[in-house]
Structures are given as structure tokens and as C-alpha cells.
Design a protein around this motif. Structure first.
Motif, PDB file in Angstrom:
ATOM      1  N   THR A 218      25.700   6.685  27.821  1.00 48.40           N
ATOM      2  CA  THR A 218      26.911   6.566  27.040  1.00 48.40           C
ATOM      3  C   THR A 218      28.062   6.750  27.681  1.00 48.40           C
ATOM      4  O   THR A 218      29.033   5.860  27.871  1.00 48.40           O
ATOM      5  CB  THR A 218      26.741   7.158  25.588  1.00 48.40           C
ATOM      6  N   ILE A 219      28.245   7.842  28.309  1.00 47.67           N
ATOM      7  CA  ILE A 219      29.493   8.331  29.141  1.00 47.67           C
ATOM      8  C   ILE A 219      29.227   8.629  30.522  1.00 47.67           C
ATOM      9  O   ILE A 219      28.487   8.872  31.024  1.00 47.67           O
ATOM     10  CB  ILE A 219      29.967   9.833  28.320  1.00 47.67           C
ATOM     11  N   ALA A 220      30.158   7.848  31.407  1.00 51.53           N
ATOM     12  CA  ALA A 220      30.045   7.969  32.713  1.00 51.53           C
ATOM     13  C   ALA A 220      31.183   9.254  33.289  1.00 51.53           C
ATOM     14  O   ALA A 220      32.144   9.446  32.566  1.00 51.53           O
ATOM     15  CB  ALA A 220      30.626   6.911  33.345  1.00 51.53           C
ATOM     16  N   ARG A 221      30.838   9.762  34.404  1.00 50.32           N
ATOM     17  CA  ARG A 221      31.616  10.898  34.773  1.00 50.32           C
ATOM     18  C   ARG A 221      31.403  10.653  36.365  1.00 50.32           C
ATOM     19  O   ARG A 221      30.399  10.466  36.914  1.00 50.32           O
ATOM     20  CB  ARG A 221      31.115  12.394  34.412  1.00 50.32           C
ATOM     21  N   PRO A 222      32.397  11.066  37.332  1.00 52.17           N
ATOM     22  CA  PRO A 222      32.522  10.990  38.629  1.00 52.17           C
ATOM     23  C   PRO A 222      31.349  12.081  39.067  1.00 52.17           C
ATOM     24  O   PRO A 222      31.329  13.294  38.599  1.00 52.17           O
ATOM     25  CB  PRO A 222      33.907  11.551  38.960  1.00 52.17           C
ATOM     26  N   LEU A 223      30.682  11.935  40.191  1.00 51.07           N
ATOM     27  CA  LEU A 223      29.845  12.933  40.707  1.00 51.07           C
ATOM     28  C   LEU A 223      30.147  13.364  41.928  1.00 51.07           C
ATOM     29  O   LEU A 223      30.293  14.693  42.152  1.00 51.07           O
ATOM     30  CB  LEU A 223      28.206  12.124  40.567  1.00 51.07           C
ATOM     31  N   THR A 224      30.145  12.753  43.055  1.00 49.25           N
ATOM     32  CA  THR A 224      30.336  13.193  44.325  1.00 49.25           C
ATOM     33  C   THR A 224      30.875  11.798  45.135  1.00 49.25           C
ATOM     34  O   THR A 224      30.809  10.662  44.815  1.00 49.25           O
ATOM     35  CB  THR A 224      29.058  14.006  44.965  1.00 49.25           C
ATOM     36  N   ILE A 225      31.334  12.089  46.469  1.00 48.24           N
ATOM     37  CA  ILE A 225      31.659  11.197  47.506  1.00 48.24           C
ATOM     38  C   ILE A 225      30.559  11.503  48.855  1.00 48.24           C
ATOM     39  O   ILE A 225      30.667  12.714  49.122  1.00 48.24           O
ATOM     40  CB  ILE A 225      32.924  11.297  48.037  1.00 48.24           C
ATOM     41  N   LEU A 226      30.144  10.643  49.043  1.00 49.09           N
ATOM     42  CA  LEU A 226      29.207  10.917  50.625  1.00 49.09           C
ATOM     43  C   LEU A 226      30.027   9.848  51.439  1.00 49.09           C
ATOM     44  O   LEU A 226      30.646   8.865  51.142  1.00 49.09           O
ATOM     45  CB  LEU A 226      27.772   9.851  50.227  1.00 49.09           C
ATOM     46  N   GLU A 227      29.824  10.595  52.495  1.00 47.38           N
ATOM     47  CA  GLU A 227      30.420  10.032  53.880  1.00 47.38           C
ATOM     48  C   GLU A 227      29.481   8.752  54.440  1.00 47.38           C
ATOM     49  O   GLU A 227      28.412   9.198  54.645  1.00 47.38           O
ATOM     50  CB  GLU A 227      30.761  11.211  54.965  1.00 47.38           C
ATOM     51  N   HIS A 228      29.918   7.515  54.580  1.00 47.45           N
ATOM     52  CA  HIS A 228      29.170   6.735  55.042  1.00 47.45           C
ATOM     53  C   HIS A 228      28.593   6.777  56.564  1.00 47.45           C
ATOM     54  O   HIS A 228      29.531   7.214  57.390  1.00 47.45           O
ATOM     55  CB  HIS A 228      30.009   5.389  55.231  1.00 47.45           C
ATOM     56  N   ARG A 229      27.215   6.793  56.824  1.00 50.87           N
ATOM     57  CA  ARG A 229      26.765   6.893  57.965  1.00 50.87           C
ATOM     58  C   ARG A 229      26.248   5.692  58.651  1.00 50.87           C
ATOM     59  O   ARG A 229      26.606   5.152  59.418  1.00 50.87           O
ATOM     60  CB  ARG A 229      25.653   8.201  57.858  1.00 50.87           C
ATOM     61  N   SER A 230      24.926   5.289  57.754  1.00 51.51           N
ATOM     62  CA  SER A 230      24.390   4.024  58.377  1.00 51.51           C
ATOM     63  C   SER A 230      23.874   3.598  56.971  1.00 51.51           C
ATOM     64  O   SER A 230      23.640   4.605  56.030  1.00 51.51           O
ATOM     65  CB  SER A 230      23.530   4.031  59.313  1.00 51.51           C
ATOM     66  N   ARG A 231      23.430   2.352  56.776  1.00 50.56           N
ATOM     67  CA  ARG A 231      23.060   1.838  55.612  1.00 50.56           C
ATOM     68  C   ARG A 231      21.606   2.386  55.093  1.00 50.56           C
ATOM     69  O   ARG A 231      21.622   2.810  54.149  1.00 50.56           O
ATOM     70  CB  ARG A 231      22.877   0.239  55.689  1.00 50.56           C
TER      71      ARG A 231
ATOM     72  N   LEU B 222      30.964   2.365  36.421  1.00 51.95           N
ATOM     73  CA  LEU B 222      29.947   2.739  35.337  1.00 51.95           C
ATOM     74  C   LEU B 222      30.185   2.619  34.095  1.00 51.95           C
ATOM     75  O   LEU B 222      29.195   2.048  33.326  1.00 51.95           O
ATOM     76  CB  LEU B 222      29.251   3.935  35.805  1.00 51.95           C
ATOM     77  N   GLN B 223      31.205   3.049  33.729  1.00 54.86           N
ATOM     78  CA  GLN B 223      31.791   3.080  32.358  1.00 54.86           C
ATOM     79  C   GLN B 223      31.674   1.512  31.682  1.00 54.86           C
ATOM     80  O   GLN B 223      31.317   1.362  30.618  1.00 54.86           O
ATOM     81  CB  GLN B 223      33.020   3.853  31.691  1.00 54.86           C
ATOM     82  N   ASP B 224      32.286   0.592  32.711  1.00 54.97           N
ATOM     83  CA  ASP B 224      32.315  -0.791  32.054  1.00 54.97           C
ATOM     84  C   ASP B 224      30.970  -1.174  31.894  1.00 54.97           C
ATOM     85  O   ASP B 224      30.586  -2.042  31.033  1.00 54.97           O
ATOM     86  CB  ASP B 224      33.124  -1.625  33.448  1.00 54.97           C
ATOM     87  N   PHE B 225      30.115  -0.703  32.588  1.00 50.24           N
ATOM     88  CA  PHE B 225      28.542  -1.449  32.802  1.00 50.24           C
ATOM     89  C   PHE B 225      28.211  -1.016  31.489  1.00 50.24           C
ATOM     90  O   PHE B 225      27.422  -1.508  30.899  1.00 50.24           O
ATOM     91  CB  PHE B 225      27.790  -1.074  34.044  1.00 50.24           C
ATOM     92  N   LEU B 226      28.381   0.596  31.311  1.00 55.35           N
ATOM     93  CA  LEU B 226      27.740   1.007  29.943  1.00 55.35           C
ATOM     94  C   LEU B 226      28.209   0.372  28.630  1.00 55.35           C
ATOM     95  O   LEU B 226      27.453   0.176  27.770  1.00 55.35           O
ATOM     96  CB  LEU B 226      27.885   2.727  29.940  1.00 55.35           C
ATOM     97  N   ASP B 227      29.572   0.189  28.866  1.00 53.39           N
ATOM     98  CA  ASP B 227      30.210  -0.295  27.485  1.00 53.39           C
ATOM     99  C   ASP B 227      29.492  -1.709  27.241  1.00 53.39           C
ATOM    100  O   ASP B 227      29.352  -2.089  26.069  1.00 53.39           O
ATOM    101  CB  ASP B 227      31.650  -0.516  27.668  1.00 53.39           C
ATOM    102  N   ILE B 228      29.538  -2.498  28.306  1.00 57.82           N
ATOM    103  CA  ILE B 228      29.030  -3.768  28.299  1.00 57.82           C
ATOM    104  C   ILE B 228      27.369  -3.845  27.553  1.00 57.82           C
ATOM    105  O   ILE B 228      27.168  -4.686  26.629  1.00 57.82           O
ATOM    106  CB  ILE B 228      29.048  -4.459  29.406  1.00 57.82           C
ATOM    107  N   GLN B 229      26.667  -3.039  28.243  1.00 57.63           N
ATOM    108  CA  GLN B 229      25.431  -2.975  27.917  1.00 57.63           C
ATOM    109  C   GLN B 229      25.241  -2.439  26.114  1.00 57.63           C
ATOM    110  O   GLN B 229      24.358  -2.828  25.519  1.00 57.63           O
ATOM    111  CB  GLN B 229      24.788  -1.710  28.679  1.00 57.63           C
ATOM    112  N   ALA B 230      26.239  -1.618  25.792  1.00 58.62           N
ATOM    113  CA  ALA B 230      26.359  -0.992  24.496  1.00 58.62           C
ATOM    114  C   ALA B 230      26.638  -2.217  23.464  1.00 58.62           C
ATOM    115  O   ALA B 230      25.977  -2.317  22.478  1.00 58.62           O
ATOM    116  CB  ALA B 230      27.045   0.024  24.438  1.00 58.62           C
TER     117      ALA B 230
END
Length: 157
Positions: free
Chosen positions: A23-36, A128-136
């Protein structure tokens, strides 16, 4: 179901997670891009450790809905995540999420220092919140059922 959102960028990857009810989205973390491949493994490992049932990858379509270079990179990352793990992966249009995250920080009167920090995980939370709201919304929309036989006949025609 808990959902993880991935906001891929050229240098960093923002991650956000939902609560267990999805139902509710929250920021988690940021990863540094290394390789796909390395990024995909790290995302899947994190998703599994959080008990995630779905991974949503933000895709930055162009203003007219076409696939540009950034969208191609995001779609390739989604494919790499699918190849590494067994969690379902979906894509979602994330156009403008970074700008919305910046505007939200300004509305909240965040300090200049806070506004200069990377926004990737906040943008992922917005996606994520946009996605969750549309799904709801899709779950709560009533389906039309004919009240009479005449309605049923008109629908068959």
C-alpha cells in the motif's frame, strides 16, 4: 505483497520498497551502478532478503511514448533481473519521477543540503507509489453486471 521498485540511472540505481500489504512506498537505498549483471544480482539478493513478491523497474519513455537510450538500458536491466532471479519483474513508466521528487522536497521546505543529495531512491518511491495506487484502483473498480436479460442480449450483439 511487498514490492520493490528499481529506478535505474547511468550512475546510480534508486530502490524503494512497499510495506507488506503493498500500500505505502518508501525510499530504501541507492546502489552505485557497476555492470548490468552485478546490479541485477544485487537487486535480486536484496529483494529476496526483504521477502519481495514483485519487482517493478521504472522505464523512462520519451515524451511521445517511444523507447530512447535510457529506456533501452532500463529494459535490459529488467531482463537481467529476470534472468538472475525467480521473482516476477514488471516495467512501469517512470517519466518525470526525478523532477517530481525534487518538487516534493521543495514543497516540504527541505534544506538546500537535503535537496542537493541524490534523489534516486525518492524517485523510486514516487514510481512505486504511482504503481501501487493504480493497482489499488484496479482492484476496487466495480465490474458491470447486467441487471436484466435484455442487458445480457444487448451485450452479446
Amino acid at each position: 505483497m511487498r514490492v520493490l521498485c528499481v529506478d535505474p540511472g547511468e550512475k546510480r540505481i534508486g530502490l524503494a520498497v512497499s510495506d507488506p500489504s503493498g500500500t505505502i512506498a518508501r525510499p530504501l537505498t541507492i546502489l552505485e551502478h557497476r555492470s548490468r549483471e552485478v546490479d541485477a544480482r544485487e537487486i535480486v539478493h536484496l529483494a529476496e532478503s526483504l521477502g519481495v513478491g514483485l519487482i517493478v523497474v521504472g522505464v523512462p519513455y520519451t515524451w511521445n511514448g517511444t523507447i530512447g537510450p535510457a529506456a533501452r538500458r532500463a529494459l535490459r536491466l529488467a531482463d537481467a533481473i529476470r534472468a538472475v532471479g525467480s521473482i516476477t519483474v514488471m516495467t512501469w513508466d517512470e517519466s518525470g519521477s526525478s523532477q517530481r521528487a525534487q518538487a516534493l522536497l521543495q514543497e516540504m521546505h527541505a534544506s538546500r543540503k537535503k535537496r542537493r543529495e541524490p534523489l534516486d531512491h525518492r524517485a523510486a518511491a514516487i514510481i512505486l507509489q504511482d504503481f501501487l495506487d493504480i493497482q489499488a484502483d484496479l482492484k476496487t473498480k466495480p465490474t458491470h453486471k447486467p441487471d436484466t436479460e435484455d442487458d445480457e442480449e444487448s451485450q452479446k450483439a
